[in-house]
Structure formats: structure tokens, C-alpha cells
Design a protein around this motif. Sequence first.
Motif, PDB file in Angstrom:
ATOM      1  N   ARG C  53     -60.597 -56.237  -7.557  1.00 20.96           N
ATOM      2  CA  ARG C  53     -61.164 -54.933  -7.220  1.00 20.96           C
ATOM      3  C   ARG C  53     -60.139 -53.876  -7.504  1.00 20.96           C
ATOM      4  O   ARG C  53     -58.972 -54.075  -7.233  1.00 20.96           O
ATOM      5  CB  ARG C  53     -61.471 -54.884  -5.721  1.00 20.96           C
ATOM      6  CG  ARG C  53     -62.838 -55.291  -5.365  1.00 20.96           C
ATOM      7  CD  ARG C  53     -63.677 -54.091  -4.976  1.00 20.96           C
ATOM      8  NE  ARG C  53     -65.074 -54.452  -5.193  1.00 20.96           N
ATOM      9  CZ  ARG C  53     -65.923 -53.653  -5.808  1.00 20.96           C
ATOM     10  NH1 ARG C  53     -65.535 -52.512  -6.230  1.00 20.96           N
ATOM     11  NH2 ARG C  53     -67.167 -54.037  -5.965  1.00 20.96           N
ATOM     12  N   ILE C  56     -61.632 -48.504  -4.128  1.00 26.72           N
ATOM     13  CA  ILE C  56     -62.677 -48.570  -3.111  1.00 26.72           C
ATOM     14  C   ILE C  56     -63.443 -47.254  -3.131  1.00 26.72           C
ATOM     15  O   ILE C  56     -62.861 -46.178  -3.035  1.00 26.72           O
ATOM     16  CB  ILE C  56     -62.061 -48.762  -1.703  1.00 26.72           C
ATOM     17  CG1 ILE C  56     -60.948 -49.815  -1.743  1.00 26.72           C
ATOM     18  CG2 ILE C  56     -63.122 -49.101  -0.706  1.00 26.72           C
ATOM     19  CD1 ILE C  56     -61.418 -51.221  -1.887  1.00 26.72           C
ATOM     20  N   LYS C  57     -64.774 -47.360  -3.273  1.00 28.57           N
ATOM     21  CA  LYS C  57     -65.575 -46.143  -3.305  1.00 28.57           C
ATOM     22  C   LYS C  57     -66.489 -46.132  -2.100  1.00 28.57           C
ATOM     23  O   LYS C  57     -66.808 -47.157  -1.523  1.00 28.57           O
ATOM     24  CB  LYS C  57     -66.432 -46.117  -4.574  1.00 28.57           C
ATOM     25  CG  LYS C  57     -65.615 -46.209  -5.861  1.00 28.57           C
ATOM     26  CD  LYS C  57     -66.485 -46.017  -7.068  1.00 28.57           C
ATOM     27  CE  LYS C  57     -67.563 -47.098  -7.171  1.00 28.57           C
ATOM     28  NZ  LYS C  57     -66.976 -48.397  -7.462  1.00 28.57           N
ATOM     29  N   ASP C  60     -69.505 -48.799  -1.116  1.00 27.51           N
ATOM     30  CA  ASP C  60     -69.255 -50.221  -1.340  1.00 27.51           C
ATOM     31  C   ASP C  60     -69.589 -50.971  -0.075  1.00 27.51           C
ATOM     32  O   ASP C  60     -69.280 -50.552   1.036  1.00 27.51           O
ATOM     33  CB  ASP C  60     -67.774 -50.443  -1.683  1.00 27.51           C
ATOM     34  CG  ASP C  60     -67.468 -50.009  -3.095  1.00 27.51           C
ATOM     35  OD1 ASP C  60     -66.299 -49.675  -3.355  1.00 27.51           O
ATOM     36  OD2 ASP C  60     -68.393 -50.000  -3.921  1.00 27.51           O
ATOM     37  N   LEU C  63     -66.885 -55.299   1.921  1.00 28.31           N
ATOM     38  CA  LEU C  63     -65.562 -55.440   1.323  1.00 28.31           C
ATOM     39  C   LEU C  63     -64.590 -55.917   2.391  1.00 28.31           C
ATOM     40  O   LEU C  63     -63.967 -55.126   3.057  1.00 28.31           O
ATOM     41  CB  LEU C  63     -65.095 -54.079   0.807  1.00 28.31           C
ATOM     42  CG  LEU C  63     -65.590 -53.658  -0.531  1.00 28.31           C
ATOM     43  CD1 LEU C  63     -64.908 -52.373  -0.917  1.00 28.31           C
ATOM     44  CD2 LEU C  63     -65.273 -54.716  -1.576  1.00 28.31           C
ATOM     45  N   SER C  66     -64.282 -53.658   5.250  1.00 29.51           N
ATOM     46  CA  SER C  66     -65.015 -52.413   5.035  1.00 29.51           C
ATOM     47  C   SER C  66     -64.454 -51.240   5.792  1.00 29.51           C
ATOM     48  O   SER C  66     -65.183 -50.340   6.201  1.00 29.51           O
ATOM     49  CB  SER C  66     -66.485 -52.580   5.451  1.00 29.51           C
ATOM     50  OG  SER C  66     -67.109 -53.476   4.601  1.00 29.51           O
ATOM     51  N   GLU C 205     -71.038 -51.044   5.267  1.00 27.57           N
ATOM     52  CA  GLU C 205     -70.696 -50.094   4.222  1.00 27.57           C
ATOM     53  C   GLU C 205     -69.381 -49.425   4.556  1.00 27.57           C
ATOM     54  O   GLU C 205     -69.134 -49.039   5.704  1.00 27.57           O
ATOM     55  CB  GLU C 205     -71.797 -49.057   4.118  1.00 27.57           C
ATOM     56  CG  GLU C 205     -71.684 -48.197   2.869  1.00 27.57           C
ATOM     57  CD  GLU C 205     -72.803 -47.182   2.861  1.00 27.57           C
ATOM     58  OE1 GLU C 205     -73.893 -47.519   3.364  1.00 27.57           O
ATOM     59  OE2 GLU C 205     -72.566 -46.067   2.393  1.00 27.57           O
TER      60      GLU C 205
END
Lengths: 501, 626, 246
Positions: C53, C56-57, C60, C63, C66, C205
Motif C-alpha cells: 500500500r 492512505i486515502k 479506504d 485497512l 483504519s 472506513e
Amino acid sequence: MKYSIFLIVAPLAAAFTIPMLGTYLPRLSKLIAALMLLAGTALSAWLLTAYKAQTVIVIGGWMPPFGISLHVDLLSLISVTAVYGATLMATLYQLFDGQEKKPYFYMLILLLTAALNGMILTGDLFNLFVFMEIAGISSYALIASGNGAAGVRGALKYMIVASLASVAYLAAIAIIYSTAGSLNMATVASGMRDLNPVVGALVVLLILASVFTEMEIFPFNSWVPSAYQGAPSSVSALLSGAVTVAAAYVALRMSYIVFGQGMGDIIRYGKFNVTNILFWLGVITVITGQAAAYAQADAKKMLALSSVAQMGIILFAISIASDLAIYGIVFAVIAHSLSKLLLFMVTGKFVSASGTSHWAKWKGLGRENPLSGGLFLIGALGILGIPLFAGFWGKFSIIGAAFKAPGVSWIGVYIILAATVVEAVYFFRLAHLLFEEPETKPVSIKSSIWFRISTALLAAAIIGIGVYPAPIDKKVRKIPTELSSKNTEGYISTAYRAMGR
Amino acid sequence: MSPLFLLLLVVMPVGFGLVSLALPKRLSWFLFFFVNILVLGVVFKLKSSTGLTWDLKFNLFSTGAVSLKLAVTHLGWFFLAISSVATILFSMFSLDFNDRKHATFAAPFWMILIGATNGIFLSQSWIAFFFAWELMSWTSLLIIGHGKTPSFKAGIYYYALSFFGTMAMMAGIWLLYHRTGSWDIATTTLRIAADFTTHRSFAMTVTALFAVGFLAKSALFPFHMWPQMAHAEAPDDFSAYLSGIMIKYGIYGLALFVIPVFAMTPKGTMKIISGVPWPMYALAWISAITSVIGTVMAIFTNDMKRLMAWSTVANVGYIGVALSTNSSLGYAAALFHTANHMIFKGSIFAALAAVKFRTGEREMHKLGGLAYVMPITFMTFLLGIIAAAGIPPLSGFNSKWMIFQALFEKKMVFVATVIFFSSTGAFLYLFRALHTVFLGQLSPRFRHVKEAPMLMSFSMIILMILMLIPGIFPGTVTGFFNNILASFGFAPIKTTLNSMTGSTASINGTVIAAVFGLAVLIVFIMFLLGARQHKVAMMDNYTCGEDPEDWKVGPERYHYGYDFYQPIKPLFAWMPLGAVEKLYETLRRSIERFGNLVSSISADGSRLGWTFVIGILIIIVTGVMK
Amino acid sequence: MNKIAAIFLIGLISAGALGVYISNLPGKKPFKRNGHNDISRAYMTKTANGGKRNVIKKGDRKLENSSSNIVTAVVLDYRGFDTLGEVTVLFAAIAGIGLLLGGSRRRRIRPAGPVISSMAPWIAAFIIITSAYIFLHGHLSPGGGFPGGAMIAAGFLIMVLGMGSRAPKIFKTIETFGGLAFITVGVIGFLKKGSFLQNAFGSGEVGTLFGSIFLGILYAIIGFKVAAELSSGFGEFVAEEEGKHE
């Protein structure tokens, strides 16, 4: 084996319950502390018997080196059992035979236990630091809770030196992370081989300075006499029965795994000959410890300095790094823990009976209380390493290992043997004084049933291990293979296998 | 004969001892006597069981088998036999000695000590030997101290020296094991003897370490000063055991290991001085110095127990000299003198204990004339000192004669001269002791004193018989020697029931005893036929009407025996007596000062940061060394 | 005073210089590539469990943990066990104070003047609300349980000094339950996923409040615990009996 995490977490949880319980139901909270320690002892003993092979326990679900891991092997399980046993005995002693203490006292004992077990079981350097901090803070408070200014003075001295030690250790971690990039012991061990020698030397210096402070090595042990004297007897028993075990374990881990890549050869790290450092500091500690103990007029300080000398012997044995030396270390640590517990418990009674800890004033206490006097004698014989008592096998193996090892280890043996003569003099001096005819009739000691049970158990263990060491020996045999790196069963290989590399 | 009897000999007394910790004092002394009877019985059953072995092997630390081996050897059995015979008599003595007024708590520890003693003499593996040795050390310390402060000071001095020797022995044992891979005493002795050709310095180191251990225990120079404290301060009945038996452990060790090593060394590997390897010559001089010191110090002591303790030191010197001749005659002489010394020193101390028991007095110049009221005690003491002085027909003569024969054989003239001086000097203090305590004027305050109680008297009578028999029939003891000598590769000595053969002559003990008996008979008849005696009360002629206060003479000087040899003291002023004691005291004090220095570092709180810095410096220095 | 400050500054600067020097000494850096630690990179790109990766947007999902605050991710998730230790350190320190100083006699602090004592509750309320925000949003913005909890304690202190309140016993209970809750979360992870303190609540998210509910819960627990500890610590100081050690 994965339940080993509860060896750390369970006392922590029990400690967390105490603020509430202590406010509303103080007696229950103290009882819970004792029960938790009993459960912990049982758990670690069970794990010890059910032990099959080294296990890496991952915490948080993140594989090391990204996360923290615990590394459970035979040596750590034995050490944890010793810590739990010692803490249980000391707590029962304080609970039933000592002064009334607030529930916070027992909470701090639980925290100390959790921290020591964490120090032993962890496989991560920063995690070790955190647990060292918890252990330190708990110790300061516990020592300071002794009577009067002596406790505060002792705690203050300990705090000053230990703070320096913490700073040193933290700096070492910073250096390690910025150069090697990992905090996991196994990866650091293999990764640090290629470091710049100056950096390596600096790391060794800082870590050893910090470990030696905990392990009461000269000259980092200036805190020891005041701390042991000022602390309540149960806390002194804890310090020498449990904290030293953890400290010796950490020293061993650092020397063999982090610096040495397993046992066997002379440990060279960076510019330093680590074996030399361990050897000389061990020998110096033995000399200074025994001499200072001989000159002491205060019984608790005398016992404290005797612990210092034992730690010197253990450090010396760590520097030898052979199979026989490892056996000796394990036996010596166990014997020292048992004997010192017994000695501190009995001297605690003497202190409260005579009102002073100057042993010259204890004349005749043994005549009035022959059982306590006899227990003191048994404890002393255990420490001295007289055959048929627990301490013999440890000293015996260490001497044998030192003669077999190449190099100058044999000088250390003669020094230690000579120092043992001094030790014998000051122990027998006190043991006999207890039975001499006093001028005034001494006080009769009152003791609870728990005191009698605990001391009887300790005395039986000391004599039992001395006469029949086989059960412990069976367990101890596997330890050198686990510590060495020359085979696939070693610490580092196991750790890497767990990481999937 | 089951090997378990060997284990029993060790474990049974220890077990009884532990049990008797909980019993009242009188009962424990009965138990002590009973245990000794059992021990004696088993020992005599083992007489023909040489070679019987009990071995406990266990694997410890994967170093291979640690073995605790007990076996009956000729040497071991001999020592067991003489010590158990002596001990049974001492225990009988103790039974009466420890009445309500005098009883000590020594019995439980003494029983454990008996077990340890048996262990020492039976051990054939170094680990078992070490176990028994250490057990013996600390139990004897507790008995010597017996709850009195000055006794403990004496005891801890003894223990420190002895423990130092024990630690040296521990080092030696491990070095032996690493070299030979075995804990077995016989095997290692052979290997080390062979090593003198190839690994000379190693073999010397190992032998020296063991020698230090045994020298310390047998109070040879420079460890000679502890008996005068320990034997004197110990409980009176235990002093007999201490002086008689316990001092022989070191001798046993020397006889078991050190002497055979040098005897088995191949010819030509060591420099020979005066017929013996040079370490043996050194041992000869050490022993000679020891006996001189013992004799001189005994001459000038006023305390009767202390005097006899110094006498023990002197006698151990004779034994050491005998051992150092490295020959079968010398070895046999040493064993003979060991056995004799056990009995005669034991009887001397027993007599002194009886005197103290009845009079409460330990200083000789306060006693006198006790022969009139304690005849059996007097006879025991008399025979004891005659044996100690080496006068026929008692046992001491035979063994001393043998020692001199051994010295002549090796032509160790200078050593012989010194021993001769010491041996003759013994006469000075021995007879003074007898005369001062038992002969002369009986003080009025002791007029009521009774003879020693029945069991004490009975044991003393048996001791007297035991002193006579080896004198008249030397073969009763020497008969055992040829087996022992053979087991170490020495040539046998010629001895029969009545006679012994030395290097220059042979003597017949029975004939000598007969001659003496005849002479005594003739003189006695002349005495009976001779002039009448006229009994005079003591105070009539004591000071001839003078008042000694006029001459500034205090009451203690009324006794002619006080500081009897003071006139010849300047003769010995050149001897540096007490030098070694001063050395030890300086050592002790410097350890104490060093300890205080270390403590002061930690006492001052403002220096804590500096200790940390100094520690870091030490780490750096030791890290870059080498 | 100046001398001490000068020595301190010099020490600090030289320590820093030494640190930089040491970090850049020649020698292989086994875990470093392109100047970044393997481990640090894994933390930043949330690839501790493998995978590739880069950035980080927002938006996403799932993750690792997160969390958009990397500090929180490291402190509570990757090295959460250490944080348990740190909480315990604070706990032990307060316990030590309680053991050595605590008395049972409660001293009443005289309330301050009317201005302060009337405004104190309002100020305290604001502080408490702010700190609640801080520890609830710990995984989204800088902050978290420790600062939040400390601020709550500060609010309480204002109440004590301003109005003369006393530390109610309820704080001890909150301490207890806070600690036990932390361990319970860990044990849930042990039972459901096999490791102590493993995330058993899943992750959503990145950047939303409930995206990393695991961290949120933990920080809330820590916030309450720290607040209760420090507040009861103040209470112990207030109740200290003069010159008496226990």
C-alpha cells in the motif's frame, strides 16, 4: 502454553480491582491479592509441567517485529514460578504476621509481580523497559512504606539510581531503533551483528549499566543496604526473592541472546569483550558484597549484602557461558530465592520481637524460640552452599564450570571460594548468637499458622532440593539447548520460525 | 553382608540425631550411647567385609554420573574401628557427665557428627567425602560453641580455618574430575600420581589444594592455633572427642590421598631430599615446626585444657613427620600413633573432665592433691601422660619408637633432632600437669570431692586397659597394618603379637613390659619394707610460719605450680610464637575495614550519581581489556 | 539558576548531536531501506500484515486498524501492550501516593471567592466536554486518552479548588472498571481471535468516528481511567494528614 499471557495479565486485573474493593471491602481486597498470587503460582507450575517446547506468543495479532511477542521457554517458566512463589510467601507473611497495611500495599505487590513476570516473559526490548518501569515504581512505593524515615531514605536512593538506569536503557533503545530499526530481541540480535562497533559498544554499556542496577552489581548497588533496611521485611524478602530472579534472568537474556547470539563463546559486541565485563564485575561484586556484609552490624543490611554477593556469583557464572554454568545459575537462583525468603521472614520476626535490627541485640532469641533459630540456621546453610542443602548444587556446578572454562575464570573461583569463607563466618556468627545465653530474658515470638506453614515449606524445600535435586535437574537439562544458537531449538531460530521467516 | 549396612552407618546416627532434637536432654544422651553401641556392632561385623561397596550413581547436569560411593577399605575400616571404640567409651562417659547440672545440648549434633565421621571413613568417592566432611564441620562448630560466647569465638576461628581448607578441597575435587573424569578416590589417586611425569604443575596444584584442606583440619602449621581455643572451650566431654578423633580427619585425608600419591609417583620424577620427595620433606618440616610450637606453648600454659590441646598439636606434628617419611615404616608408625593418641589423649581429657565435673575448676594452680580423693581419675591421667610421654610399657612408647625408626631409616637427622627435642619437652608439661593437678597438697575446699561417677570411672578404667594393651602386645594394633600398607603399595612391616621390627632394631613389647613390671614390683617391695611414713597435715608446714603477703605474693602464688616454667621462658623468647595468629588477625581486620569502606560508599546518599558514573567507567575499562 | 539552565541546555544539545552522529555512523542497517525503517514504513502504510500500500486515502476501508492518526495506531494497536503497561505505570504511581500519603481525614478546602466559585463549574464543564472530544476523536486527530483524561482531571481540580469539592469514592470505582475494561477487551481478543489485545471488533472506513471502533473503545477506557486516577490522586493530596507516613 498460550495461557502464559495470563501470568502477566491476571495479577494486573486483580490489581485493578483493588481501588474499588479497597475502599468498600478492604479485607476482601487483600484476600483477593493473596488468592490471585496462589492462582498464579498454580498456573505457572502447571505450565511448567505441561511444557513441551519454546513458544512465541503474539500479542495484538501483529507478528513481531511489528508487534510485541512473548517468548516462553523453560528458563522463563522456571523464573516465573520462582517469582510467583516468592511473592506469595512474602504476601502471606505481611498479611498474617506483619503490620497492618492498606490495600494499596497489596495492589503494588500484584503490580510488581505482573511487572516482573512481564520482564521475564517478554521478547521485546521496549516492552521490557515498560515493565521495568512498573516494577521500579512499585518497588519505590513498597520500600517507602516501611517504618519511618529509613524507608523513605532507602526508596529515594533506589529511585535516584534506578532513574539513571532507566534513562540509560531508554537511550540504548533509541540508539538500537534508530540504527537497527527493530525492537524485537531476536531480530535485534541477528541484525546488530553488522553495526558499527562504537555504536555496539555504546549499546552494551547503556544496557548493562541499567541491568546491573537492577541486579545489585557493584558499584551500581549503592542503593541496596538502605533500601533493604528501610523496607518492611516482606518487601526485603520480595526484593531478594523475586526481583533478583527477574534481574538475573534479564542479564542472562541480554548477554546470551541480544549480545551473544546464544551461549558458548566469548561474547564480543562492538568494541567490547562482554564476557570480560561480566566476569570482572561479578568478581568485584562478590568481594565487596561479602566484605561489607561481614562488617555490618545491622541484620537486614547484612542479608542484603549477602544477596549482592550471590548476584555477583551468578553474574560470574553468566560470564562462563557453558552448560554446567547454566545449571549452576538456575540452581543458585532458586536456592538463593528460597533461602533468602526464609531468612528475611525469620529476621522480620526477630526484629519485631526485639525491636531492633542490630543483630548483636538478638542474643538468646533462639533459646526462647528454638524453631525460629533453627529456621535461621537452615536458611544460612542454604545460602552458604553446604552439601545436603539447596545452595550446594548451584555453587558446585559453577565452580566446576569455571574450572572447565578456558581463560581466567579459575581466578574468579578462588576469589569466590575465599569470599565464601567470610560469608560462613558472618552467618554462623549470627546463627550461634541466637542460641547464646542472654543477659535478659528474650521475648517469645508469636507467629501465625501461615508463618509456620510457609517457613516449614521453605525449609523442607531447601533440604529437599539439597538431598534430592533430581526433579529440578530434569527440567534444567533442556535449558542450554534452548539458549544456544547453534541448533534449531535455540531462542532466535524459534523466534524466526514464529515470524514465518 | 548387605551394602546397605554402609549407608546405615552413615544415615542412622544422623537420623537419630535429628529425632533427638525434639527430646529432652537426658534422653538424648541415652540415645547417643545407644547409637554408638549400634555403630560399634556394625563396624565389627564389617571387619571381614573389605571391598563391600554401596554406590549411588545419579546423573546430574549431564556431566555424567555423580556417584556417592561408600566402601570398606582397610584404611577406612581401621579408622572406623578405633574411632568407634573410643567413641563408645566417650559416650559412656558423657552419659554420666551430662547430669542435670552440666548437661549440654550437644547430643543431637554429636550424633549427626558420628554419622558424618563414619561417612568420611567409608567414602570412596570425593563427592561423598565432601558431603561428610562439610557435615562434620558445621555440626562440630555448633557443638564447640554450645551456646557460650567465648566458646563460639573459639569455634568460629576453627571453622574459618577449616572451611578455608574445605574450599581448597572443593577446588581440588573439581580439578581432579576435569582431568580424570572420575569421582572415585582410588582411581584419581593413581591418575594424579601418574600425572607427576607429564603434567607436573597441575598435579602439584591439585595435591597442594588437598594438602591445604587436610593440614587445616589436622592443625598443622600454619593452621596450628585453633585447637588451643576450640578444644579448650568445647564442652568438657566433647573435648576428648575433638582432641582424640576429630583432629585425625586431616590425618586420614593425608593418609588416604596425599601420601599414596607421592608414594606411587614413579622414581625420578621428583627431586629427592634426604630420601623423600621434596614436598614430603616440606611436610616433615611443617610437622616438626608444629610439634615444637605445640610443645613450647604447652610448657607455658596455665589452663589444663589448653595445655592438653597444645599437646595434641604437638602429637599431630609427630604423626605428620611419620607420614612424611614416605615409607611403610613411617606410614605404619603414623597409624599406630594415631590410634594410641586417640586413646591416651581421650583418657587425659576424660580425666580432666572428671576433675572439672567434681571441682568446677579448670585452672591448674587452683587444684592439687586430687589423687587422694579421685584415685581412678588420677590413675587414668597418670597412664595417659606416661603414654603421651612415650614411656614403656604403655602404648605411646611403641608408636614413638616406630616414628624414630622411620626417621632413621630415611636418615632425616635434623628432623629427628627437632622431634626428639619436642618429644622430651613433652615430659616437662605432661608431668607438670599431673603433679599440679593430682599430686601435692589437697586444698581444704576440695576435701569433700568424690571420685567420678560410676559410668565415668568405668569408661576410664577401660581406657586405661586400652592404653596398656598396645604397649604390652603391640601386635594387637600393628596386625592391621600390613593389609593397609599393601593396599597402597607399601612393603609390609615385620610385626608379631609381641614385637615389632624397625629399621635399626626390633623390640619386644611384652618383654619390656615384663621388665618394667618386675622393676616396679622390686621397688614396691622395697617401699613396703622400708621406713615408715609419717602423715602431716597440709597447713602445718605449708608456709613455714611466714606470711607471703609480706613478699607481695598473691594467693594464687601459694600454689607452686602457677606459671611453673616461668624461669625458662627467656630461653624461648627468640621464637616468633604468635606470628601467624597476628597475621590472621590482621587479615580479619583488613577485611572488616574494607567492608566498612564499601558500606560507606552506599551510606552517603549524595554520592549516588557518582557511583553510577564510576560503574560505567568500570564497564568500559573491563570491556576493552584484552 | 542560570548555571543550571546553561548546563542543561548544553547537555541537551550535545545529547542530540550525539544521537544524530550515532544514527549516521557507517554500518549496515539491516532494517532500513531508502532511509526508512521497515517497521516504520509498515506502520505508516498499514502493511504490518503484509500487502502493498502506498498512500492512505479517505474512504479506504478495512485497512488494518483504519485509524487516520498514526500515533494512535502505533500506541493502541501495534504496541497496545506497552500502553497497557504505561497505564499501569500511572496507576502504580498513584497507588504509591495513596499508600504513602493518603489519609482518611478529609481536609476541607475553603472555596475561593464568589467570582471563581460561581464560574468554576462552567469552566470545568467546558474543559470536560473538550477533553471528551479529545479522547473520543483520538484516532482521527491528535489527542487521545492520555491528554483527554489529564484534562478531565484538570477540570475536576478546578472544581476542587474553586468550589471545595471532594473526590467522591466513585472515582475509585471508575479506576477499577477502567482497568478491568481494558483487560476485558484484551481477553475478548484472546478468546475470539487467539491473541491478547487483538482487534475483535473489525475495522471500517478510515477517517470516520466508528471506523476504528477498537481504538475508540480503548481510548475511551484510557481516558476515563486516567481521569479517575489523577482526580483521586488530587483527592489523596487534599486528604493528606500533616506529616504522617503510613
